[in-house]
Write a protein that holds these residues in place. Structure first.
Motif, PDB file in Angstrom:
ATOM      1  N   ARG A  77       0.795  -1.185   0.120  1.00  0.00           N
ATOM      2  CA  ARG A  77       0.033   0.015   0.091  1.00  0.00           C
ATOM      3  C   ARG A  77       0.847   1.200  -0.011  1.00  0.00           C
ATOM      4  O   ARG A  77       0.384   2.322  -0.536  1.00  0.00           O
ATOM      5  N   SER A  78       2.108   1.087   0.510  1.00  0.00           N
ATOM      6  CA  SER A  78       2.927   2.421   0.684  1.00  0.00           C
ATOM      7  C   SER A  78       4.321   1.973   0.559  1.00  0.00           C
ATOM      8  O   SER A  78       5.017   1.089   1.105  1.00  0.00           O
ATOM      9  N   SER A  79       4.773   2.439  -0.510  1.00  0.00           N
ATOM     10  CA  SER A  79       6.396   2.213  -1.037  1.00  0.00           C
ATOM     11  C   SER A  79       7.092   2.739   0.198  1.00  0.00           C
ATOM     12  O   SER A  79       8.256   2.425   0.475  1.00  0.00           O
ATOM     13  N   SER A  80       6.736   3.937   0.611  1.00  0.00           N
ATOM     14  CA  SER A  80       7.663   4.736   1.974  1.00  0.00           C
ATOM     15  C   SER A  80       7.743   3.962   2.898  1.00  0.00           C
ATOM     16  O   SER A  80       8.716   3.820   3.625  1.00  0.00           O
ATOM     17  N   LYS A  81       6.791   3.129   3.331  1.00  0.00           N
ATOM     18  CA  LYS A  81       6.749   2.076   4.393  1.00  0.00           C
ATOM     19  C   LYS A  81       7.607   1.077   4.160  1.00  0.00           C
ATOM     20  O   LYS A  81       8.519   0.887   5.070  1.00  0.00           O
ATOM     21  N   LEU A  82       7.572   0.506   2.999  1.00  0.00           N
ATOM     22  CA  LEU A  82       8.551  -0.539   2.753  1.00  0.00           C
ATOM     23  C   LEU A  82       9.915   0.156   2.846  1.00  0.00           C
ATOM     24  O   LEU A  82      10.753  -0.601   3.255  1.00  0.00           O
ATOM     25  N   GLU A  83      10.086   1.078   2.200  1.00  0.00           N
ATOM     26  CA  GLU A  83      11.478   1.682   2.348  1.00  0.00           C
ATOM     27  C   GLU A  83      12.101   2.114   3.674  1.00  0.00           C
ATOM     28  O   GLU A  83      13.207   1.702   3.951  1.00  0.00           O
ATOM     29  N   SER A  84      11.081   2.370   4.522  1.00  0.00           N
ATOM     30  CA  SER A  84      11.567   2.591   5.732  1.00  0.00           C
ATOM     31  C   SER A  84      11.719   1.415   6.667  1.00  0.00           C
ATOM     32  O   SER A  84      12.479   1.222   7.880  1.00  0.00           O
ATOM     33  N   LEU A  85      11.528   0.177   6.098  1.00  0.00           N
ATOM     34  CA  LEU A  85      11.429  -1.181   6.947  1.00  0.00           C
ATOM     35  C   LEU A  85      12.444  -1.974   6.484  1.00  0.00           C
ATOM     36  O   LEU A  85      12.930  -2.910   7.180  1.00  0.00           O
ATOM     37  N   LEU A  86      13.029  -1.636   5.057  1.00  0.00           N
ATOM     38  CA  LEU A  86      14.256  -2.575   4.497  1.00  0.00           C
ATOM     39  C   LEU A  86      15.527  -1.801   4.628  1.00  0.00           C
ATOM     40  O   LEU A  86      15.605  -0.420   4.466  1.00  0.00           O
ATOM     41  N   PRO A  87      16.585  -2.599   4.804  1.00  0.00           N
ATOM     42  CA  PRO A  87      17.704  -1.827   4.636  1.00  0.00           C
ATOM     43  C   PRO A  87      17.959  -1.453   2.983  1.00  0.00           C
ATOM     44  O   PRO A  87      17.310  -1.958   2.154  1.00  0.00           O
ATOM     45  N   ALA A  88      18.870  -0.230   2.854  1.00  0.00           N
ATOM     46  CA  ALA A  88      18.846   0.146   1.481  1.00  0.00           C
ATOM     47  C   ALA A  88      19.197  -0.658   0.486  1.00  0.00           C
ATOM     48  O   ALA A  88      18.463  -0.387  -0.567  1.00  0.00           O
ATOM     49  N   ASN A  89      20.340  -1.469   0.674  1.00  0.00           N
ATOM     50  CA  ASN A  89      20.391  -2.399  -0.528  1.00  0.00           C
ATOM     51  C   ASN A  89      19.527  -3.179  -0.806  1.00  0.00           C
ATOM     52  O   ASN A  89      19.342  -3.811  -1.770  1.00  0.00           O
ATOM     53  N   VAL A  90      18.644  -3.711   0.223  1.00  0.00           N
ATOM     54  CA  VAL A  90      17.465  -4.613   0.053  1.00  0.00           C
ATOM     55  C   VAL A  90      16.316  -3.846  -0.826  1.00  0.00           C
ATOM     56  O   VAL A  90      15.867  -4.596  -1.893  1.00  0.00           O
ATOM     57  N   TYR A  91      16.053  -2.519  -0.340  1.00  0.00           N
ATOM     58  CA  TYR A  91      15.014  -2.033  -0.958  1.00  0.00           C
ATOM     59  C   TYR A  91      15.338  -1.718  -2.511  1.00  0.00           C
ATOM     60  O   TYR A  91      14.535  -2.039  -3.173  1.00  0.00           O
ATOM     61  N   SER A  92      16.600  -1.361  -2.872  1.00  0.00           N
ATOM     62  CA  SER A  92      17.075  -1.175  -4.138  1.00  0.00           C
ATOM     63  C   SER A  92      16.789  -2.280  -5.014  1.00  0.00           C
ATOM     64  O   SER A  92      16.933  -2.309  -6.265  1.00  0.00           O
ATOM     65  N   ALA A  93      16.893  -3.295  -4.330  1.00  0.00           N
ATOM     66  CA  ALA A  93      17.028  -4.677  -5.089  1.00  0.00           C
ATOM     67  C   ALA A  93      15.522  -5.130  -5.751  1.00  0.00           C
ATOM     68  O   ALA A  93      15.263  -6.240  -6.255  1.00  0.00           O
ATOM     69  N   VAL A  94      14.418  -4.525  -4.978  1.00  0.00           N
ATOM     70  CA  VAL A  94      13.264  -4.984  -5.390  1.00  0.00           C
ATOM     71  C   VAL A  94      12.279  -4.116  -6.377  1.00  0.00           C
ATOM     72  O   VAL A  94      12.850  -2.750  -6.278  1.00  0.00           O
ATOM     73  N   THR A  95      11.537  -4.339  -7.196  1.00  0.00           N
ATOM     74  CA  THR A  95      10.610  -3.459  -7.925  1.00  0.00           C
ATOM     75  C   THR A  95       9.436  -3.050  -7.032  1.00  0.00           C
ATOM     76  O   THR A  95       8.857  -4.362  -6.352  1.00  0.00           O
ATOM     77  N   VAL A  96       8.999  -2.049  -6.865  1.00  0.00           N
ATOM     78  CA  VAL A  96       7.853  -2.019  -5.956  1.00  0.00           C
ATOM     79  C   VAL A  96       6.629  -1.210  -6.733  1.00  0.00           C
ATOM     80  O   VAL A  96       6.558  -0.415  -7.456  1.00  0.00           O
ATOM     81  N   VAL A  97       5.341  -2.015  -6.471  1.00  0.00           N
ATOM     82  CA  VAL A  97       4.231  -1.559  -7.134  1.00  0.00           C
ATOM     83  C   VAL A  97       3.199  -1.221  -6.091  1.00  0.00           C
ATOM     84  O   VAL A  97       3.007  -1.936  -5.008  1.00  0.00           O
ATOM     85  N   GLU A  98       2.735   0.108  -6.099  1.00  0.00           N
ATOM     86  CA  GLU A  98       1.760   0.310  -4.961  1.00  0.00           C
ATOM     87  C   GLU A  98       0.278   0.064  -5.320  1.00  0.00           C
ATOM     88  O   GLU A  98      -0.237   0.250  -6.341  1.00  0.00           O
ATOM     89  N   GLY A  99      -0.617  -0.623  -4.333  1.00  0.00           N
ATOM     90  CA  GLY A  99      -1.727  -0.820  -4.566  1.00  0.00           C
ATOM     91  C   GLY A  99      -2.418  -1.329  -3.460  1.00  0.00           C
ATOM     92  O   GLY A  99      -1.752  -2.030  -2.334  1.00  0.00           O
TER      93      GLY A  99
END
Ligand SMILES: NC(=O)c1ccc[n+]([C@@H]2O[C@H](COP(=O)([O-])OP(=O)(O)OC[C@H]3O[C@@H](n4cnc5c(N)ncnc54)[C@H](OP(=O)(O)O)[C@@H]3O)[C@@H](O)[C@H]2O)c1
Length: 254
Positions: A32-54
């Motif tokens: 639902r929120s890409s910023s929430k996912l970004e805040s919960l994952l280490p930067a190197n992990v977040y940058s390794a995933v494609t994010v779709v909001e919905g």
């Protein structure tokens, strides 16, 4: 595999992100929120995933996310079953929306998708019977209607599995990659809980099976990391032995 992970911000979802990446899968996180996912994952992990909001109740968007990102598998961890039988959660609505989205995407691409859903220990059968454990300990009943939906699918339309853990606790509070776990692999079984502890207690009239089910339940506590690893490693197999079944798990080394 390329995996659409619905509910990536949750307790299990976050561990699945790293477990899937560690196993070499490509992750498309549906949140639902890409910023929430970004805040919960280490930067190197977040940058390794494609994010779709919905929203996970949006069938059309889920189907589009699968097709647009060319995913061949889906894991849904979104929505949590209500514990008390009289309570309601958004899990049934999410479950049917994701299932429909997966089915439609499979129809459109001409091949059914592989998908893991989450259930609970209560939808497994009491060993030696055709009766669900939740008939004896009536909690988390919303999982039962989800199974009905899976069983009502047209044959061959969705290549599903339903993981049915008991309580899952975190091994590590932080999320890191590669995944570090001090626990071993889970032992699994289709339809009934693996390594069930049987007892004469089940013959006590009326309450025997309830007592035995309640005695067994804590034996099936596992960790979030173990369950994430279980799904991630199963998705490496093209022909999973868990297709079309409910799956019970136990940490046999405990
Ligand atoms: N935890 C356990 O011990 C346990 C045991 C057995 C079975 N299960 C089952 O396992 C599953 C995962 O459990 P969990 O502990 O990881 O749950 P959780 O931490 O509460 O995560 C739930 C996830 O669902 C997402 N979500 C809720 N409504 C949504 C919506 N409308 N659209 C998109 N996302 C939505 C949340 O996203 P937001 O971050 O946006 O809120 C969150 O990512 C659940 O189905 C649960 O019933 C859990």
């Amino acid at each position: 595999m390329k995996v659409l992970l619905v509910g990536a911000t949750g307790n299990l979802g976050l561990r699945l992100v790293t477990a899937l990446l560690t196993r070499g899968h490509t992750v498309v996180a549906y949140v639902r929120s890409s910023s929430k996912l970004e805040s919960l994952l280490p930067a190197n992990v977040y940058s390794a995933v494609t994010v779709v909001e919905g929203d996970a109740t949006d069938t059309a968007l889920i189907s589009r996310a699968i097709l647009k990102n060319d995913c061949d598998a889906v894991v849904n961890t979104a929505g949590v079953a209500a514990m008390a039988p009289w309570k309601r959660s958004n899990l049934p609505e999410i479950f049917s929306a994701v299932l429909e989205g997966v089915k439609q995407a499979g129809l459109e691409r001409g091949e059914p998708l592989r998908v893991w859903f989450l259930g609970g220990l209560g939808v497994l059968h009491f060993p030696g019977t055709q009766t669900m454990l939740s008939n004896y300990v009536p909690i988390f009943l919303e999982h039962r209607q989800n199974i009905e939906r899976l069983r009502a699918l047209p044959p061959g339309s969705v290549n599903w599995s339903l993981l049915c853990p008991s309580t899952m606790i975190p091994e590590n509070l932080g999320i890191s990659m590669p995944v570090t776990s001090t626990h071993g692999k889970l032992t699994a079984n289709a339809t009934t809980p693996p390594l069930w502890m049987d007892s004469w207690l089940k013959y006590i009239p009326f309450l025997g099976r309830t007592i035995l089910a309640a005695m067994n339940a804590p034996r099936y506590d596992t960790t979030l990391e173990q369950n994430a690893e279980f799904i991630a490693s199963d998705l490496e197999d093209q022909d999973s032995r868990w297709s079309g079944v409910t799956v019970g798990v136990i940490d046999a080394a405990k």
